[in-house]
Each structure stands twice: as C-alpha cells, then as structure tokens.
Design a protein around this motif. Structure first.
Motif, PDB file in Angstrom:
ATOM      1  N   ARG A 168      79.881  -4.979  50.632  1.00 61.49           N
ATOM      2  CA  ARG A 168      78.554  -4.004  50.380  1.00 61.49           C
ATOM      3  C   ARG A 168      79.233  -2.914  49.378  1.00 61.49           C
ATOM      4  NH1 ARG A 168      78.941   1.733  51.248  1.00 61.49           N
ATOM      5  NH2 ARG A 168      76.959   2.350  51.975  1.00 61.49           N
ATOM      6  N   VAL A 169      78.419  -2.896  48.170  1.00 58.07           N
ATOM      7  CA  VAL A 169      79.286  -2.006  47.049  1.00 58.07           C
ATOM      8  C   VAL A 169      78.593  -0.961  47.228  1.00 58.07           C
ATOM      9  CG1 VAL A 169      79.204  -1.875  44.713  1.00 58.07           C
ATOM     10  CG2 VAL A 169      79.178  -4.128  45.817  1.00 58.07           C
ATOM     11  N   ASP A 170      79.373   0.284  47.160  1.00 64.16           N
ATOM     12  CA  ASP A 170      79.056   1.580  47.719  1.00 64.16           C
ATOM     13  C   ASP A 170      78.496   2.399  46.371  1.00 64.16           C
ATOM     14  OD1 ASP A 170      79.142   4.109  49.286  1.00 64.16           O
ATOM     15  OD2 ASP A 170      80.435   4.390  47.872  1.00 64.16           O
ATOM     16  N   ALA A 171      77.453   3.315  46.569  1.00 66.67           N
ATOM     17  CA  ALA A 171      77.118   4.024  45.543  1.00 66.67           C
ATOM     18  C   ALA A 171      76.836   3.544  43.974  1.00 66.67           C
ATOM     19  CB  ALA A 171      78.215   5.224  45.194  1.00 66.67           C
ATOM     20  N   VAL A 172      75.799   2.410  44.592  1.00 66.01           N
ATOM     21  CA  VAL A 172      75.646   1.777  42.969  1.00 66.01           C
ATOM     22  C   VAL A 172      74.821   2.647  42.165  1.00 66.01           C
ATOM     23  CG1 VAL A 172      73.998  -0.294  42.245  1.00 66.01           C
ATOM     24  CG2 VAL A 172      75.532  -0.536  44.183  1.00 66.01           C
ATOM     25  N   ALA A 173      73.940   3.384  42.497  1.00 68.24           N
ATOM     26  CA  ALA A 173      72.993   4.183  41.908  1.00 68.24           C
ATOM     27  C   ALA A 173      73.720   4.884  40.962  1.00 68.24           C
ATOM     28  CB  ALA A 173      72.151   5.030  42.779  1.00 68.24           C
ATOM     29  N   SER A 174      74.941   5.592  41.328  1.00 69.08           N
ATOM     30  CA  SER A 174      75.784   6.601  40.675  1.00 69.08           C
ATOM     31  C   SER A 174      76.423   5.910  39.658  1.00 69.08           C
ATOM     32  CB  SER A 174      76.865   7.265  41.479  1.00 69.08           C
ATOM     33  OG  SER A 174      77.847   6.370  41.774  1.00 69.08           O
ATOM     34  N   MET A 175      76.440   4.754  39.462  1.00 68.22           N
ATOM     35  CA  MET A 175      77.032   3.866  38.436  1.00 68.22           C
ATOM     36  C   MET A 175      75.920   3.427  37.382  1.00 68.22           C
ATOM     37  SD  MET A 175      79.567   0.932  40.283  1.00 68.22           S
ATOM     38  CE  MET A 175      78.711   0.692  41.590  1.00 68.22           C
ATOM     39  N   LEU A 176      74.792   3.372  37.853  1.00 64.32           N
ATOM     40  CA  LEU A 176      73.713   2.765  37.084  1.00 64.32           C
ATOM     41  C   LEU A 176      72.964   3.707  36.066  1.00 64.32           C
ATOM     42  CD1 LEU A 176      71.606   0.351  39.598  1.00 64.32           C
ATOM     43  CD2 LEU A 176      73.148  -0.151  37.624  1.00 64.32           C
ATOM     44  N   SER A 222      70.239   3.585  45.836  1.00 58.69           N
ATOM     45  CA  SER A 222      68.992   4.370  46.793  1.00 58.69           C
ATOM     46  C   SER A 222      67.820   4.712  45.630  1.00 58.69           C
ATOM     47  CB  SER A 222      69.783   5.767  46.739  1.00 58.69           C
ATOM     48  OG  SER A 222      70.355   6.129  45.811  1.00 58.69           O
ATOM     49  N   THR A 223      67.741   3.933  44.623  1.00 65.04           N
ATOM     50  CA  THR A 223      66.659   3.976  43.817  1.00 65.04           C
ATOM     51  C   THR A 223      65.673   2.868  43.734  1.00 65.04           C
ATOM     52  OG1 THR A 223      67.491   3.414  41.664  1.00 65.04           O
ATOM     53  CG2 THR A 223      67.995   5.555  42.476  1.00 65.04           C
ATOM     54  N   GLY A 253      64.697   3.475  51.507  1.00 65.49           N
ATOM     55  CA  GLY A 253      63.350   3.807  51.532  1.00 65.49           C
ATOM     56  C   GLY A 253      62.870   3.565  52.917  1.00 65.49           C
ATOM     57  N   TRP A 254      63.036   2.713  53.448  1.00 64.47           N
ATOM     58  CA  TRP A 254      62.535   2.159  54.829  1.00 64.47           C
ATOM     59  C   TRP A 254      63.394   3.326  55.890  1.00 64.47           C
ATOM     60  CZ3 TRP A 254      65.589   1.146  58.889  1.00 64.47           C
ATOM     61  CH2 TRP A 254      64.798   0.788  60.277  1.00 64.47           C
ATOM     62  N   MET A 255      64.555   3.412  55.687  1.00 68.62           N
ATOM     63  CA  MET A 255      65.654   4.127  56.553  1.00 68.62           C
ATOM     64  C   MET A 255      65.090   5.790  56.520  1.00 68.62           C
ATOM     65  SD  MET A 255      68.015   6.537  56.363  1.00 68.62           S
ATOM     66  CE  MET A 255      68.717   6.250  54.566  1.00 68.62           C
ATOM     67  N   HIS A 256      64.850   6.211  55.410  1.00 66.23           N
ATOM     68  CA  HIS A 256      64.414   7.549  55.231  1.00 66.23           C
ATOM     69  C   HIS A 256      63.070   7.819  55.724  1.00 66.23           C
ATOM     70  CE1 HIS A 256      62.747  11.263  53.201  1.00 66.23           C
ATOM     71  NE2 HIS A 256      63.816  11.549  53.225  1.00 66.23           N
TER      72      HIS A 256
END
Length: 796
Positions: free
Chosen positions: A463-471, A520-521, A550-553
């Motif tokens: 499970r790759v953490d914080a993918v959005a911060s990389m993208l 998260s995007t 999105g579902w979670m939030h």
C-alpha cells in the motif's frame, strides 16, 4: 626520494596533472622498468589472484637487470589515505610487483609492527610512520600471504583486505549505472561472502559525490582510517571486502564530502539495524526456511479485484504492546483467522528513528524495524500468517524521508536521494525531504526496494503511502513555491514515470502481488494499466487497487449528522456510485480516521451509547455491501470508544467478561466476524466489484426515510439485497421493489440482532414478493426496518 608535498588539486577535488619539470614516477623509473610494471599490472587485472600465485614460483629471484625501488607509499597517496580521500587504495596497499621484487604495503594505524607471513616467507615490514608499513621482498610473484599485526605487544594474524579483486562484476555496475538493477540489495550493502577461500564481508555503497569512503564499525573500534574503500568508476559505487568480518557486526560508512569534511552514515541498503535510538547498521545473514510454498503457489490463481479482500489494518508495535515478531506470530494469525479477514495490512515495518511517526518517516528502507526482532523474526511472522491462509500487505513510503544527519539527507555531502532544488526537495507538510524521482539511481533504489519486500519477505501487497504528494508539483505549495513541468502543468512527470516503473516491475516479477495507492485526488487512471492512456494523455499508473478516500470522507460525514438532519445529506452516501467503477477501489476506515482528535469510529456517531453502537453496526453493514474491498483499523472491530494511541494500542479490556458492559463490544466484534464470513461465502459481494453489472440501485433517493437499498450480483446473476435504514425508528411494512424471478427472500444478516447488541427487530421467516410494483419493478416485498440498522437478504 619522493616529495612529501601533496598533489595539487583543482576546484573539483581531482588531482591536477603534474608538470613535466616536476619529479614524477616516470623520472624515477626507467622506461624498461615502467613497461615491466604496466605489463604486470595488466596481468593482475585480467587474471584472478589464485592464477598468478600458481603460475609464478613464490621465491624465484628477480631478473638482475631490474632496479629495485622504494616500496614505501608515495607522499601524495599517503596524504590522501590519511585524510580519507583516496579513490583507489588497492592500487597502493597490498602486494604489487615492482622492479626488484614484490612491494608489500600495509596501512595499520596504531600498530607496533606488521609482518608478512606465507608458506615460504616471513618478513617484518618497515615502519614508515603514521601507521604505514612497507617492504620489498625479492619475489617474482605474489604469494598467498597473511599479515601478522602487533598491537601493544599482542600479535594478531589476519588477511589483507587489499589483496582481493573487486567483488562487484561489470554487469552489476552497468545495471547500477543505468538505474536498472532490480536486485540492487544483492549488489550494494553488506554481504557475508567467501573470496579465494577467505570468508568476510563485502561492503558496497553508492556515494558519487564523495572524495573518499571508509568502513567503520565495532571490528575496527569505530576508526575507519585503515579501511578505505575503492571507487568503482563512474557508477559512484565504493567497495571493500573485509576478511574475517561476519554476521552481527555493527558498521557505518565514513564519507569525506566534497568540501573535505566527514560524515558518518548508516548503510542505505542495510538489511538489519540496531534498535532505535541507536543508528548503526548490522551485517545480516538470513537463515529462515520458508514454509508457505502452498500459499505462494495459489496466490495468483484469482485476480485480487475479483476475489474476497477484507483487510485488518495493524500497527504491530501497539496491537499487543510488548510483543515481538515471534510472539505476534503466535497470536495475530489466530485472531485474524477467527475474525475472518482475508488480509492484514501492516503499518510501515521499515526502520524509522521516531516511533511517533508510526513508521511513516523511514531511514532504513531495506530493514524491518529492530524494535520487534530480527529480519528473520519478521519473516517468521509473515510465514505463519501465510500458513494460516492470511495475506500480508505492507505500507510502503517512497514519497519522502526524514532529515536525520546519519541517514539519507545529503548523504555524500550534496543532495543525492533528494532533489537538488531545495523547493522541490522540502516536503511542506512533514518537515521531510522528497525523493528525486528524476534521478535514475534513486528510482532504482526505490523500485528495487519494492521488489525486495515482495521477494525476500514474501509480502503479498504494497500500500503506497501519500501518492498524491508525489504526483503534484504544487502539492501543499503556494504560488511561487513550485515550477511547472516542461508542458506548463503541475504534474510531476518524474513521479509518474517512477510509479509506472515500480508497478510494472513488481507485477512482472511477483505473480499474485497487489499494489494499492493511497491517492486522495481524482487523478485519472491510478488503477489503469501503464500501457493504456486516458483522456489526460498519461498512461495508467498501474496500481491494482486505490483507496476510495472520497467514499470514506463522504460517508463518515453523513454518519456524523444527527438522523433528523441526514435527509439533507443523503447524497453523501450515494455519490460514490457515480464514480465507483472509475477505479478498482478499497473502502478504508484506516488509522488516519481515528487519531488526532477525529475520534474513534463509534465516537463519531451521534446519539446516546445505544444509538452510537447501532449506527456503528449499521455503517459496517453498509460498508461491507458497498462495491469495493474493505479495510478496518484495529480496535474498530469491537467499537473501541477511545482514539487509538501508539503508546497503548487497542483497549482489549473492553472484551473482558469482567467488564460490566462487555456485550456492547463483543456484539460488534461478533458482527464483524459474521460480516466477513458472509462476505467470503457470497460471490455477489466481490466477484463483480469492478463491473457495473454487479450493482443495481433499488432506491437511492429515499432521503426522507433515511433508507438506501441496492442489489449486488455475482457472475451468474444471483442477487443479494442490502437495505440500510439510518433513522432511529422502526418502519413497518416498508415496501421494497425486488426482481420478480426470486420466489422468496431470507434474511441472512441484521445488524439489529440481539446477539450484536441490537433490539432484535427482524424477519425470522422468508419474505415472499407481492405482485405490487415498487421502485420501478413489478414485484415488491414488505419489510419491517429496524432502527439504525442494515439488513441483508438473499434468495431463500
């Protein structure tokens, strides 16, 4: 005599060419002598040491025409060795054919004497000062020899580290230089090996900006002066084979930076470390014998997105505080099996200095944390989980790393693993550094690391953490704090290429492994194959699954409202189906949702204690029926009321019969166990998770009633009916439209059942359809909907 003045250096630190008028080696040697030396050195390079020794008699007299030269280390080499800036100590130290015989040179700081010992020779070397010893023996070939080194009157016989050829081959160096060494951990780091019949440890490290690198550790009393490493050319790799050093030795690398200062660093590819806060690397040899062959053989039989996938997220140090890996192996598999989860997801296991980071600030990317045991102990835990039929996922953190001065930050004196641009390097949220994904060696370090965990530790998914911060180049950055990419956009093209390479490599090498993105995007194509392009023009990132943030939030936001207000937020529960098939999703209630003042899952729910537990149970029933896989963080399976803390973990005492209200928590635990059992036995809930044909709304607009009803279908069309009623009242004779081909519906799950702590409003007998239409269907059933509950029915 040789000049003691150090060789002149240019601004880059490299030795300048000496002028013709300066005294040089050529002026000290005849042309014939030089040619003899070059021929001999060329033979050294081409032939193994054993061949040279066998070919030349050990004590043959040298030709009389050769003129003997001084065997002492030249002043320039001596200065560089003393200051840790020599790039090729093996060309100076050790044994070398020279005019007049074989020159033996040793660098042993603080030694009283050094003697060369072989089968036919025993000769004490001359003490040249500053720890240098040399001697010229009248030999025509290099014998098999050892050194007898005397310290404080005590002699120690040892091998000479500087008589061995490089232990890394041309292919390894080529792949490292190209950034394509998929088994990088086998080339770099510390490896116990045998060379020419001698056992020791090979040390290798990538430090292209270093002026020199030395190995230091317990074996040399943390003084690396006499253990300089050699540079293996343009790859930036430094290497040294140290005889007699074995498993369990502590070590670090002493690096001379470009400015001449020194830094002591842990090995980036160390496979074992000291227990924090200690920071040394440890030479490791794995002795674990795996017993999970059956698990691995069938792991790839069914794609993950088309199989049951129910995940229990665990923080190992706090699940049962104080347990080691091996003790966890006796308890965790049994508990997870009893609860019916198909997988565990371990919060980061890689070594990290600060326990309060929960493992998300990694310094030892190739080493399981030593807090709980050795790497083999961790393998034992994974093995036992597999033997219990449980898959093992692991959080993996390639987005950033901490700034600790003994770890990766400016590793060799300049930005190396981090981006050279300070704005690109500094992570704005966490005070850490971001990897330079555009540098091929850094990508190689991370891609090989992903493969390493899957192959060496049999991990089933990352499970790759914080993918959005990389993208995104502008992630958490204000205007002016980031620079657009070459197309003028905000996408980090280097990170995109890295993630695609990582996923493609892992899936190619490790059948049955899944990669999961915490993204998260709305990035397009997170779970699209890398060779397929989407509307954005980018190829897919290649992940197998993506967390549905999105579902979670949205769903947690809905559940937090008082039921009387939920009618105004109905869409927060239904909107997820608008995009449910855009990616392959996991529905996560993770650790992030139950810390930092967010409260535990049950504590997010409104109402009194009974209503909170009822809401909690109803929500879990809705979650398990919704398209997508499930993930639940430890403690939420029994409605822990307090937020999670890594200091003490779940409140297991809530399940103790001695606690007066134990049924409150045991009931929720029993519900989760039954949810998992029914889920695994009902293909309609997972077989078509990524296919719209597997889902049908019955009613998604009953906002005034707080009701949601939908069908899930398996590949054969067999349905399961899920009805969630999220108001605190009983609704009698509530009509639900159903497929007319089903003659009767049996209740298989009711979160209001008495055994779960509910009011036991339900349907003990099958419910038969009536020919009265409802919800656009010709037939319907009348249900008594319990308060704050989810009910599942399937064909009787």
């Amino acid at each position: 005599m040789t000049s003691k003045k150090p060789a002149a250096r240019n601004k880059s630190g490299k030795t300048k060419p000496e002028k013709k008028t300066r005294e040089t080696r050529e002026s000290r040697e005849t042309k014939e002598t030089k040619e003899t030396k070059e021929t001999t050195e060329a033979q050294e390079t081409r032939e193994p040491t054993e061949t040279r020794e066998a070919r030349v008699p050990p004590q043959s007299a040298p030709p009389e025409r050769e003129v003997a030269v001084s065997p002492a280390v030249h002043a320039a080499d001596r200065e560089r060795l003393l200051h840790g800036t020599h790039h090729d100590p093996h060309s100076v130290l050790g044994a070398h054919p020279v005019p007049g015989g074989v020159a033996f040179r040793a660098f042993r700081p603080r030694a009283d004497a050094v003697t060369v010992v072989s089968a036919d020779v025993r000769a004490e070397l001359h003490d040249d000062g500053d720890g240098f010893f040399s001697g010229l023996l009248p030999l025509t070939g290099i014998p098999a020899y050892r050194l007898l080194v005397t310290y404080d009157g005590t002699a120690h016989e040892t091998e000479d580290a500087y008589r061995f050829l490089p232990t890394l081959g041309d292919l390894d160096l080529h792949l490292i230089g190209e950034g394509r060494h998929e088994e990088l951990w086998r080339a770099l780091g510390a490896h116990v090996t045998t060379r020419q019949g001698v056992t020791g440890t090979r040390f290798a490290v990538w430090a292209p900006n270093a002026r020199g690198v030395r190995v230091t550790g317990g074996f040399n009393f943390w003084d690396g002066t006499g253990f300089p490493m050699r540079s293996l050319g343009a790859t930036g790799v430094w290497e040294l084979f140290v005889p007699g050093i074995g498993e369990g030795e502590l070590y670090k690398f002493e690096i001379t930076r470009p400015d001449g200062s020194r830094t002591l660093r842990a090995d980036p590819l160390a496979r074992r470390t000291e227990v924090p806060p200690a920071t040394s690397s440890i030479v490791h040899v794995s002795r674990h014998e795996w017993g999970d062959a059956e698990w691995l053989a069938r792991r790839a039989d069914t794609p993950v997105h088309a199989a049951p996938f129910s995940v229990y997220e665990v923080h190992l140090p706090s699940w049962r505080p104080g347990l080691t890996y091996r003790q966890l192996a006796e308890q965790l598999p049994a508990y997870v099996s009893e609860m019916g989860f198909t997988h565990v997801e371990l919060m980061p296991v890689a070594e990290h200095p600060f326990g309060g980071s929960w493992g998300y600030q990694v310094t030892g990317f190739y080493a399981p944390t030593a807090r709980l045991g050795t790497p083999d102990d961790f393998k034992y835990l994974v093995d036992r989980l597999h033997q219990a039929g449980i898959g093992v996922l692991m959080d993996w953190v390639p987005a950033h790393f901490p700034r600790d001065a003994w770890a990766l930050a400016e590793f060799d004196g300049r930005p190396l693993y981090e981006h050279h641009d300070p704005l690109r390097a500094a992570h704005p949220d966490w005070g850490t550094l971001e990897f330079d994904f555009g540098r091929r060696e850094v990508r190689n370090f991370l891609v090989a690391n992903a493969v390493y965990w899957c192959e060496e530790f049999h991990i089933d998914g990352l499970r790759v953490d914080a993918v959005a911060s990389m993208l995104y180049l502008d992630y958490s950055r204000e205007p002016g704090q980031w620079t657009p990419n070459e197309h003028g956009g905000r996408e980090n093209l280097d990170a995109v290429a890295f993630l695609q390479e990582m996923n493609a490599t892992v899936y190619r090498r490790c059948p049955g492994v899944v990669t999961i993105a915490e993204e998260s995007t709305a990035w397009d194509g997170v779970t699209r194959p890398t060779h397929l392009r989407g509307p954005s023009g980018f190829g897919g990132l290649g992940f197998g699954l993506k967390w549905n943030m999105g579902w979670m939030h949205d769903s947690l936001q809905y559940m937090s409202h008082d039921p009387v207000h939920r009618r105004y937020h109905h869409g927060e529960m239904t909107f997820s189906m608008v995009y449910a098939y855009s990616e392959n999703y996991v529905l996560p209630i993770s650790h992030d949702e139950v810390v930092h003042g967010k409260r535990s899952l049950v504590s997010k729910m409104p109402g009194d204690w009974w209503q909170q537990r009822a809401n909690h149970r109803a929500y879990l029933g809705f979650m398990w029926a919704h398209p997508g896989k499930q993930l639940l963080f430890m403690g939420q399976e029994f409605a822990q009321g307090a937020e999670w803390s890594e200091a003490h973990g779940p409140d297991w005492w809530l399940l103790d019969p001695a606690y007066g209200a134990e049924a409150d928590h045991r009931g929720v635990r029993d519900l989760v166990r039954d949810l998992n059992a029914l889920y695994g036995a009902t293909p309609a809930l997972w077989q078509l998770d990524t296919d719209p044909a597997g889902f049908e709304w019955i009613t998604g607009d009953a906002a005034d009633d707080n009701v949601f009803a939908f069908l899930r279908r398996d590949a054969d069309g067999t349905p399961l009916l899920a009805v969630s009623h999220l108001a605190p009242v009983v609704r009698h004779d509530y009509r639900i439209g159903v497929p007319e081909e089903v003659p009767a519906w049996a209740e298989v799950l009711n979160t209001d059942a008495a055994r779960y702590g509910g009011g036991d409003v339900g349907h003990p007998e099958p419910v038969k359809p009536e020919p009265q239409g409802a919800h656009g269907r010709p037939a319907s059933i009348r249900l008594t909907l319990p308060p704050l509950a989810t009910v599942w029915l399937r064909p009787a």
